[in-house]
Design a protein around this motif. Structure first.
Motif: not given
Length: 251
Positions: A18-19, A22, A26, A53-55, A58, A113
């Motif tokens: 996931r890191r 994202i 980004n 992007i709204d972590e 999600n 995401i």
């Protein structure tokens, strides 16, 4: 042509972190990277970009389509594909659903995401839609058992360095997969014709808005010459530039 987002989960090309996902998204956001959004198995597509992007939620917020009918087709689709060429690496991922939202007082779309994405450093896999306003053709010259020839004209839907997607409106071209056609003429921009050898990889029946059914094929190039490969890549680059210019309001 196979959809490379369907590469096995244990493939080295599929990213699950996931890191990392994202971070990549980004970077694409910061560089205003354009993406192709594909529905109906790639038969309809638009050019879009990531707006936010709204972590926590999600969610990815992306540009909406330019027309209400296209947006409606997107939000009613059960599977949405995304493709981008970022730093000469092909990025693909999918979303199960899209929702209409507003972003800074303008229409936008929200998707989840991705839990994984595919990253391929091979330009030949990048598929781009061809112009709808000026349809291009792919012509098959097929030898009959008695030695005579028939000519079947199909419409070009999309193209990559690896093959083409075509529509047979009259449903004449045999639907058998694996067949190789030695004598095909591919129409590119500016009345350019190139001779190619095509293998039928898949075929699906598609119902158009008018109710008419057509056959849509995915075809793979076989043993492209260097000259034809260069012509195809020039054509793809031209299409990318035109679509990017339209998306940025320059055309």
């Amino acid at each position: 042509m196979a959809n490379n987002d369907e590469i096995d989960d244990d493939s080295p090309y599929r990213v699950h972190s996931r890191r990392e996902i994202i971070s990549l998204l980004n970077n694409m956001l910061e560089k205003n990277q354009l993406l192709s959004l594909l529905i109906k198995g790639g038969d309809e597509s638009i050019i879009t970009s990531i707006l936010e992007i709204d972590e926590a939620a999600n969610a990815l917020i992306i540009d909406a389509a330019p027309s209400a009918s296209l947006n409606e087709n997107i939000v009613t689709s059960n599977r949405i594909g995304f493709e981008a060429l970022y730093n000469n690496i092909r990025i693909t991922f999918t979303a199960d659903k899209a929702y209409k939202v507003e972003y800074q007082n303008r229409p936008a779309l929200k998707v989840g995401i991705p839990a994984s994405l595919v990253r391929l450093q091979r330009r030949e896999y990048f598929r781009i839609a061809t112009p709808i306003a000026k349809p291009l053709r792919c012509t098959f010259r097929i030898t009959q058992p008695d030695g005579s020839f028939i000519t079947i004209i199909t419409l070009l839907n999309n193209i990559s360095g690896g093959g083409v997607g075509i529509t047979d409106e009259k449903k004449i071209l045999p639907t058998t997969t694996g067949v190789i056609y030695e004598d095909c003429q591919l129409e590119l921009a500016d009345n350019t014709l190139v001779s190619v050898k095509l293998q039928i990889r898949d075929c699906k029946e598609f119902k158009m808005a008018t109710g008419k059914t057509v056959n849509r094929f995915g075809c793979e190039f076989i043993n492209l010459s260097r000259a034809v490969e260069a012509a195809v890549q020039r054509f793809i680059t031209k299409l990318e530039r035109e679509q990017n210019a339209k998306a940025s309001g320059m055309m």
